[in-house]
Design an enzyme around this catalytic site. Structure first.
Site, PDB file in Angstrom:
ATOM      1  N   GLU A 162     106.641 -24.945 -40.028  1.00 55.16           N
ATOM      2  CA  GLU A 162     106.912 -24.498 -41.398  1.00 55.16           C
ATOM      3  C   GLU A 162     107.344 -25.662 -42.272  1.00 55.16           C
ATOM      4  O   GLU A 162     106.854 -25.829 -43.391  1.00 55.16           O
ATOM      5  CB  GLU A 162     108.001 -23.420 -41.402  1.00 55.16           C
ATOM      6  CG  GLU A 162     108.340 -22.899 -42.787  1.00 55.16           C
ATOM      7  CD  GLU A 162     107.170 -22.221 -43.463  1.00 55.16           C
ATOM      8  OE1 GLU A 162     106.729 -22.720 -44.513  1.00 55.16           O
ATOM      9  OE2 GLU A 162     106.685 -21.208 -42.946  1.00 55.16           O
ATOM     10  N   ASP A 211     105.181 -26.958 -45.663  1.00 56.08           N
ATOM     11  CA  ASP A 211     105.767 -26.984 -47.000  1.00 56.08           C
ATOM     12  C   ASP A 211     105.787 -28.385 -47.588  1.00 56.08           C
ATOM     13  O   ASP A 211     105.418 -28.599 -48.751  1.00 56.08           O
ATOM     14  CB  ASP A 211     107.195 -26.430 -46.956  1.00 56.08           C
ATOM     15  CG  ASP A 211     107.238 -24.961 -46.584  1.00 56.08           C
ATOM     16  OD1 ASP A 211     106.201 -24.293 -46.715  1.00 56.08           O
ATOM     17  OD2 ASP A 211     108.303 -24.487 -46.160  1.00 56.08           O
ATOM     18  N   SER A 244     102.907 -19.163 -46.984  1.00 55.50           N
ATOM     19  CA  SER A 244     103.632 -20.427 -46.764  1.00 55.50           C
ATOM     20  C   SER A 244     102.815 -21.625 -47.220  1.00 55.50           C
ATOM     21  O   SER A 244     103.360 -22.716 -47.393  1.00 55.50           O
ATOM     22  CB  SER A 244     103.980 -20.590 -45.285  1.00 55.50           C
ATOM     23  OG  SER A 244     104.995 -19.703 -44.894  1.00 55.50           O
ATOM     24  N   ASP A 246      91.526 -15.200 -63.183  1.00 51.09           N
ATOM     25  CA  ASP A 246      91.588 -13.810 -62.722  1.00 51.09           C
ATOM     26  C   ASP A 246      91.014 -13.682 -61.309  1.00 51.09           C
ATOM     27  O   ASP A 246      90.006 -14.303 -60.979  1.00 51.09           O
ATOM     28  CB  ASP A 246      90.790 -12.894 -63.643  1.00 51.09           C
ATOM     29  CG  ASP A 246      91.440 -12.735 -65.007  1.00 51.09           C
ATOM     30  OD1 ASP A 246      92.660 -12.952 -65.086  1.00 51.09           O
ATOM     31  OD2 ASP A 246      90.731 -12.398 -65.968  1.00 51.09           O
ATOM     32  N   ILE A 247      91.678 -12.858 -60.498  1.00 54.83           N
ATOM     33  CA  ILE A 247      91.160 -12.518 -59.177  1.00 54.83           C
ATOM     34  C   ILE A 247      90.608 -11.100 -59.272  1.00 54.83           C
ATOM     35  O   ILE A 247      91.325 -10.171 -59.648  1.00 54.83           O
ATOM     36  CB  ILE A 247      92.257 -12.603 -58.107  1.00 54.83           C
ATOM     37  CG1 ILE A 247      92.920 -13.993 -58.139  1.00 54.83           C
ATOM     38  CG2 ILE A 247      91.686 -12.314 -56.717  1.00 54.83           C
ATOM     39  CD1 ILE A 247      91.963 -15.143 -57.933  1.00 54.83           C
TER      40      ILE A 247
END
EC number: 3.4.14.10
Length: 593
Positions: free
Chosen positions: A289, A293, A510, A552-553
């Protein structure tokens, strides 16, 4: 300010002696659970000598004033837009009333806990003490037990109810760890070897129209990632990543700040500047993680100065451990540290979350208030929306139980916290090109937080298009429920380095969260270069005019809890206003005051 001076005089004059009268006061239940959250089973009474670190939350009577400041300085149509508060102003507006400070100090003294045995947060709105279970049970008129998690084997020390002298109820909002069963973990990460195209910084810059923008290393703009527990960023892996995808950044690193404990690293090099607070070691293990990041956020924004905050929480309780301690509540100490800092990064990415219902509402509201205070100081905060669609666990939507913790075991959608806090920008996920919603992208409606004014039009239109009978009883249909997420970014097929090896096909919110945060950091860089303030809390701008510069999605849904989840309708409870177009956003951001 007068309040600061008043508090200073008060503490100089009033370290009171023990007030034994509190011991005889009638206790009244302060907090109680209808049922212990699913997956936790009572194991045995807690050892009486087990040491608990109790954090006592004191009311913040002036927070409504701070909130009004936040709305004003974040609203592009307000005359004070961009006039962020100072550290001193923010802390003053979070400080409890002096009567509260006096009452709680007396109560603690009645149990022999004097000023030298406690610590206070910068705003004095948190008091932290370390006491054995036996004393905590006496103070809170309760019984602590060891609870075991059936899936993970974790053990924690908690109680399902506690009480306080009735006279203290107006002076203490809550005390934890008591009823907190949240596991506070990094979000789900998927990895697989893939021969398909890999997502690297150059791809994200191309996809989001930021190819030609170069950030500054010297204008005062900074970006940060926050990690918790053992999820640190590995410097050697970062260098391998830079060598592979951004050679110009090779040899550069980030500033590390360890909060709530000294941090020991695996493969630390001299490239990293270490600043530690406290004296608790973290085992020499590696974190995927932390690598995700940092590599995504810092790889996209180089040479912007980068920071990695790691808040060290003590590990889950193990009954056979020699020194068993467990708090597992990372956000409060993290916020204490951030709000005490003289200078803050303008952009922060956080890829952590927990089903909202596993976090006691008073704790969630207090943490949310702290996040609002960071926004008032000019910080843009992005939180991942979650990786289980409308559910809360496992990858198969059909097997998610999604049972409520209200004692009725009803199937309910599970929004993620802190993404559900109305003072942060929640980031969902997309996939493919053209982009569609990622099926795992968390989204839904909060059961704790009211919908802020900035969100009303977009969300109301969505609910109207959804119809009254769709998923009736499965989510909060209140006309004032906060909705998430606000925005989205690409969330699959990222390449990162972990343990000296490259991984491809890494996915989850993530990945989308640090990617979106990087775009925001570039916007802050552009505004600072133009002599303007950082954007700070983004949402009032995004929902008023910023959405015009978003992609836009138009396809997708987020299944979970045995359903197909939310489907696309106008503003979308899976991807919000969509993904960023940096060039268009920059033009809009530079047109702001």
């Amino acid at each position: 300010m007068k309040l600061v001076a008043l508090l200073g005089l008060y503490f100089a004059a009033s370290l009171v002696s023990a007030a034994s009268s509190y011991k005889g006061c009638k206790h009244k239940v302060r907090e109680s659970l209808e049922a212990v959250p699913h997956g936790w089973v009572k194991h045995a009474p807690a050892p009486p000598d087990h040491v608990l670190e109790l954090r006592i939350a004191l009311p913040q009577p002036y927070f409504p004033i701070l909130e009004q400041h936040l709305w004003g300085i974040s609203d592009p149509n307000h005359g004070r837009y961009g006039a962020h508060l100072s550290k001193e102003e923010t802390l003053t507006l979070m400080t409890p009333h002096h009567d509260t400070l006096h009452a709680v100090t007396e109560w603690l003294a009645s149990y022999g806990i004097s000023e030298e045995h406690l610590s206070r947060s910068p705003a004095q709105d948190w008091v932290t003490i370390q006491v054995p279970v036996s004393l905590a049970e006496e103070m809170l008129d309760t019984k602590y037990h060891i609870y075991s998690h059936t899936e993970t084997g974790e053990d924690i020390v908690r109680t399902s109810s506690y009480s306080l002298p009735e006279i203290l109820h107006e002076h203490i909002e809550f005390i934890q760890p008591t009823t907190m069963f949240a596991r506070f973990k990094a979000l789900e990460i998927t990895t697989h070897l893939s021969v398909e195209a890999r997502v690297v910084p150059s791809c994200i810059r191309q996809l989001y129209n930021a190819v030609d923008y170069n950030t500054s290393a010297t204008n005062g703009n900074n970006i940060a990632v926050s990690g918790f527990f053992k999820n640190y960023a590995n410097v050697k892996d970062l260098q391998d990543y830079y060598a592979a995808v951004n050679p110009a950044a090779y040899g550069s690193s980030f500033t590390f700040l360890g909060i709530n404990g000294k941090i020991n690293f695996y493969h630390v090099t001299t490239l990293i500047e270490l600043t530690s607070i406290g004296a608790v070691d973290i085992p020499n293990v590696m974190s995927i993680e932390g690598n995700i990041d940092s590599q995504i956020a810092f790889g996209l924004t180089y040479p912007t100065p980068a920071y990695y905050y790691l808040t060290n929480g003590t590990p889950p309780f193990h009954p056979d451990a020699a020194i068993p301690q467990n708090t597992n509540e990372p956000y409060a100490p993290w916020l204490d540290h951030m709000l005490s800092a003289d200078i803050l990064p303008q952009t922060i990415s956080v890829s952590y979350g927990e089903p909202e219902e596993t976090v006691p509402e008073p704790y969630a509201r207090r943490v949310c208030a702290g996040l609002g205070a960071l926004g008032a100081r000019g910080v843009s905060i992005m939180f991942a929306s979650g990786d289980f669609g409308v559910g809360n666990s496992v990858s198969d939507p059909a097997t998610q139980k999604c049972l409520s913790n209200d004692g009725h075991n009803k199937t309910r959608f599970m929004p993620s916290f802190p993404a559900s806090c109305p003072y942060v920008t929640a980031v969902g996920g997309t996939r493919h090109i053209p982009e569609v919603a990622s099926s795992f992208s968390g989204g839904g409606f909060s059961n704790y937080f009211d919908r802020p004014l900035y969100q009303c039009n977009a969300v109301q239109k969505y609910l109207e298009s959804l119809g009254n009978d769709t998923y009736k009883g499965l989510f909060n249909r209140s006309p004032v429920a906060q909705a998430i997420p606000d925005v989205a970014a690409q969330s699959i097929r990222y390449m990162i380095f972990y343990g000296g090896h490259s991984l491809t096909g890494v996915g989850g919110t993530s990945t989308s969260t640090p990617a979106f945060a990087a775009i925001v950091s570039m916007l802050n860089d552009a505004r600072i270069n133009a002599g303007k303030s950082s954007l700070g809390f983004l949402n009032p701008w995004l929902y008023s005019t910023g959405f015009e510069a978003m992609n836009d999605i138009t396809e997708g849904n987020n299944p979970g809890c045995g359903t197909q989840g939310f489907h696309l309708q106008i503003w979308f409870v899976v991807t919000g206003f969509g993904t960023p177009d940096f060039k268009k956003l920059k033009d809009l951001a530079l047109a702001l005051p």
